[in-house]
Scaffold this motif. Structure first.
Motif, PDB file in Angstrom:
ATOM      1  N   ALA A 173      -1.325  47.163  30.740  1.00 19.24           N
ATOM      2  CA  ALA A 173      -0.014  47.203  31.396  1.00 19.24           C
ATOM      3  C   ALA A 173       0.618  48.587  31.402  1.00 19.24           C
ATOM      4  O   ALA A 173       1.457  48.884  32.257  1.00 19.24           O
ATOM      5  N   HIS A 174       0.197  49.445  30.458  1.00 22.89           N
ATOM      6  CA  HIS A 174       0.902  50.723  30.320  1.00 22.89           C
ATOM      7  C   HIS A 174      -0.020  51.953  30.386  1.00 22.89           C
ATOM      8  O   HIS A 174      -0.173  52.509  31.482  1.00 22.89           O
ATOM      9  N   PRO A 175      -0.630  52.445  29.309  1.00 24.05           N
ATOM     10  CA  PRO A 175      -1.387  53.701  29.446  1.00 24.05           C
ATOM     11  C   PRO A 175      -2.394  53.725  30.587  1.00 24.05           C
ATOM     12  O   PRO A 175      -2.497  54.735  31.307  1.00 24.05           O
ATOM     13  N   ALA A 176      -3.110  52.635  30.782  1.00 24.69           N
ATOM     14  CA  ALA A 176      -4.152  52.636  31.822  1.00 24.69           C
ATOM     15  C   ALA A 176      -3.598  52.779  33.228  1.00 24.69           C
ATOM     16  O   ALA A 176      -4.326  53.188  34.139  1.00 24.69           O
ATOM     17  N   THR A 177      -2.310  52.484  33.414  1.00 23.37           N
ATOM     18  CA  THR A 177      -1.724  52.545  34.755  1.00 23.37           C
ATOM     19  C   THR A 177      -1.293  53.956  35.148  1.00 23.37           C
ATOM     20  O   THR A 177      -1.020  54.201  36.331  1.00 23.37           O
ATOM     21  N   TRP A 178      -1.225  54.863  34.182  1.00 27.31           N
ATOM     22  CA  TRP A 178      -0.750  56.209  34.533  1.00 27.31           C
ATOM     23  C   TRP A 178      -1.520  57.345  33.868  1.00 27.31           C
ATOM     24  O   TRP A 178      -1.307  58.517  34.183  1.00 27.31           O
ATOM     25  N   VAL A 179      -2.476  57.006  32.994  1.00 32.16           N
ATOM     26  CA  VAL A 179      -3.176  58.059  32.260  1.00 32.16           C
ATOM     27  C   VAL A 179      -3.994  58.957  33.184  1.00 32.16           C
ATOM     28  O   VAL A 179      -4.110  60.169  32.941  1.00 32.16           O
ATOM     29  N   ASP A 180      -4.542  58.410  34.269  1.00 31.19           N
ATOM     30  CA  ASP A 180      -5.340  59.249  35.167  1.00 31.19           C
ATOM     31  C   ASP A 180      -4.487  60.326  35.830  1.00 31.19           C
ATOM     32  O   ASP A 180      -4.871  61.504  35.873  1.00 31.19           O
ATOM     33  N   GLU A 181      -3.326  59.931  36.358  1.00 29.31           N
ATOM     34  CA  GLU A 181      -2.453  60.909  37.011  1.00 29.31           C
ATOM     35  C   GLU A 181      -1.916  61.922  36.006  1.00 29.31           C
ATOM     36  O   GLU A 181      -1.860  63.127  36.287  1.00 29.31           O
ATOM     37  N   PHE A 182      -1.547  61.432  34.831  1.00 25.20           N
ATOM     38  CA  PHE A 182      -1.039  62.317  33.783  1.00 25.20           C
ATOM     39  C   PHE A 182      -2.090  63.328  33.356  1.00 25.20           C
ATOM     40  O   PHE A 182      -1.831  64.542  33.281  1.00 25.20           O
ATOM     41  N   THR A 183      -3.301  62.866  33.087  1.00 28.57           N
ATOM     42  CA  THR A 183      -4.347  63.783  32.617  1.00 28.57           C
ATOM     43  C   THR A 183      -4.836  64.701  33.736  1.00 28.57           C
ATOM     44  O   THR A 183      -5.284  65.820  33.461  1.00 28.57           O
ATOM     45  N   ASP A 184      -4.749  64.249  34.992  1.00 26.38           N
ATOM     46  CA  ASP A 184      -5.041  65.161  36.107  1.00 26.38           C
ATOM     47  C   ASP A 184      -4.084  66.344  36.076  1.00 26.38           C
ATOM     48  O   ASP A 184      -4.495  67.502  36.256  1.00 26.38           O
ATOM     49  N   LYS A 185      -2.798  66.065  35.850  1.00 26.67           N
ATOM     50  CA  LYS A 185      -1.798  67.139  35.801  1.00 26.67           C
ATOM     51  C   LYS A 185      -2.038  68.051  34.600  1.00 26.67           C
ATOM     52  O   LYS A 185      -1.889  69.276  34.698  1.00 26.67           O
ATOM     53  N   MET A 186      -2.406  67.467  33.478  1.00 31.29           N
ATOM     54  CA  MET A 186      -2.735  68.286  32.309  1.00 31.29           C
ATOM     55  C   MET A 186      -3.894  69.225  32.613  1.00 31.29           C
ATOM     56  O   MET A 186      -3.849  70.418  32.310  1.00 31.29           O
ATOM     57  N   THR A 187      -4.939  68.679  33.200  1.00 26.78           N
ATOM     58  CA  THR A 187      -6.144  69.463  33.479  1.00 26.78           C
ATOM     59  C   THR A 187      -5.866  70.577  34.484  1.00 26.78           C
ATOM     60  O   THR A 187      -6.279  71.725  34.300  1.00 26.78           O
ATOM     61  N   GLU A 188      -5.166  70.238  35.558  1.00 28.63           N
ATOM     62  CA  GLU A 188      -4.896  71.207  36.629  1.00 28.63           C
ATOM     63  C   GLU A 188      -3.991  72.341  36.163  1.00 28.63           C
ATOM     64  O   GLU A 188      -4.079  73.466  36.678  1.00 28.63           O
ATOM     65  N   ASN A 189      -3.127  72.067  35.190  1.00 34.11           N
ATOM     66  CA  ASN A 189      -2.099  73.044  34.827  1.00 34.11           C
ATOM     67  C   ASN A 189      -2.252  73.628  33.429  1.00 34.11           C
ATOM     68  O   ASN A 189      -1.364  74.342  32.960  1.00 34.11           O
ATOM     69  N   SER A 190      -3.360  73.351  32.773  1.00 34.08           N
ATOM     70  CA  SER A 190      -3.594  73.898  31.439  1.00 34.08           C
ATOM     71  C   SER A 190      -4.237  75.274  31.528  1.00 34.08           C
ATOM     72  O   SER A 190      -5.168  75.481  32.309  1.00 34.08           O
ATOM     73  N   ALA A 191      -3.756  76.168  30.696  1.00 35.99           N
ATOM     74  CA  ALA A 191      -4.335  77.509  30.623  1.00 35.99           C
ATOM     75  C   ALA A 191      -5.408  77.583  29.547  1.00 35.99           C
ATOM     76  O   ALA A 191      -6.076  78.600  29.412  1.00 35.99           O
ATOM     77  N   THR A 192      -5.553  76.524  28.758  1.00 33.61           N
ATOM     78  CA  THR A 192      -6.525  76.532  27.659  1.00 33.61           C
ATOM     79  C   THR A 192      -7.390  75.281  27.698  1.00 33.61           C
ATOM     80  O   THR A 192      -6.959  74.218  28.153  1.00 33.61           O
ATOM     81  N   ASP A 193      -8.601  75.415  27.163  1.00 33.92           N
ATOM     82  CA  ASP A 193      -9.492  74.258  27.051  1.00 33.92           C
ATOM     83  C   ASP A 193      -9.072  73.337  25.909  1.00 33.92           C
ATOM     84  O   ASP A 193      -9.615  72.232  25.786  1.00 33.92           O
ATOM     85  N   PHE A 194      -8.110  73.758  25.114  1.00 35.58           N
ATOM     86  CA  PHE A 194      -7.581  72.862  24.085  1.00 35.58           C
ATOM     87  C   PHE A 194      -6.943  71.659  24.763  1.00 35.58           C
ATOM     88  O   PHE A 194      -7.293  70.505  24.479  1.00 35.58           O
ATOM     89  N   TYR A 195      -6.010  71.916  25.685  1.00 37.76           N
ATOM     90  CA  TYR A 195      -5.323  70.801  26.346  1.00 37.76           C
ATOM     91  C   TYR A 195      -6.160  70.180  27.462  1.00 37.76           C
ATOM     92  O   TYR A 195      -6.026  68.988  27.744  1.00 37.76           O
ATOM     93  N   ARG A 196      -7.036  70.942  28.086  1.00 37.59           N
ATOM     94  CA  ARG A 196      -7.962  70.334  29.049  1.00 37.59           C
ATOM     95  C   ARG A 196      -8.881  69.338  28.327  1.00 37.59           C
ATOM     96  O   ARG A 196      -9.150  68.243  28.828  1.00 37.59           O
ATOM     97  N   GLY A 197      -9.360  69.751  27.164  1.00 38.17           N
ATOM     98  CA  GLY A 197     -10.230  68.868  26.392  1.00 38.17           C
ATOM     99  C   GLY A 197      -9.520  67.609  25.950  1.00 38.17           C
ATOM    100  O   GLY A 197     -10.057  66.502  26.054  1.00 38.17           O
TER     101      GLY A 197
END
Length: 216
Positions: A173-197
């Motif tokens: 009902a919750h994390p699975a409904t938005w984790v993909d969009e959230f992690t896409d934004k993290m990946t696209e906007n991270s300057a480090t592989d710490f947060y991309r990872g």
């Protein structure tokens, strides 16, 4: 130890390992980096070889990125890591990866939406309440991970199915409904592989946990 005892022990171990994973996500997604903590994670990087979730391509890719980052991390990289966290989650100004579920579900992308109230009700079912209630939205990804941490700990300690059923129900009902969009934004906007990872590991963890917490 008989077959039933073996199954119960293995089940408990599985939930304890998942508990540790969600505790890690809670820490790194809620708190700005601290030098001592990052150094401690670097020193214990070998523990990620025993990471609970290692069956999805997302988990494996994220683990590889994080371990490589930690291997090469130097103290002078700390400023970049802090800037990366602030850019994604704190500001000032535009947040590149807002960490609240409501932002992804409300038409006007605001916090304290319906999702906030829904997860608050979930927490209260188990007698839980976040710190700074009504000041920090309950549907922050770190709080959702903390709730899963709690449920996994309870599931490990009991043969009752209530917490185990709630893990799957809450994830669905919750994390699975938005984790993909959230992690896409993290990946696209991270300057480090710490947060991309971490983004890739979180995505993989939610995916694998939905499959019945199929740890390693």
């Amino acid at each position: 130890m008989n077959t039933t005892e073996n199954r119960v022990f293995a089940d408990s171990e599985k939930y304890l390992e998942a508990m540790a994973a969600f505790s890690f996500f809670n820490k790194v997604l809620l708190d700005a980096p601290e030098r001592e903590y990052i150094e401690a994670v670097k020193e214990s990087a070998a523990l990620f070889d025993e990471w609970c979730f290692q069956k999805s391509t997302e988990s494996l890719a994220g683990l590889a990125m994080l371990k490589n980052y930690l291997k090469n991390y130097k103290d002078e990289d700390f400023g970049e890591l802090t800037d990366n966290f602030n850019k994604l989650f704190i500001g000032p100004g535009h947040l590149f990866a807002p960490p609240w579920e409501s932002v992804y579900k409300e038409q006007d992308h605001t916090i304290f939406g319906e999702a906030t109230l829904q997860v608050r009700a979930r927490y209260r079912k188990f007698g839980l309440e976040i710190n700074n209630l009504n000041k920090e939205p309950d549907d922050h990804i770190a709080f959702e991970c903390a709730y899963l941490n709690y449920l996994c700990a309870a599931a490990a300690a009991s043969e009752d199915t209530a917490e185990k059923e709630e893990i799957i129900s809450f994830l669905t009902a919750h994390p699975a409904t938005w984790v993909d969009e959230f992690t896409d934004k993290m990946t696209e906007n991270s300057a480090t592989d710490f947060y991309r990872g971490i983004a890739s590991m979180l995505r993989g963890a939610v995916k694998e946990a939905l499959s019945g917490l199929s740890c390693r």
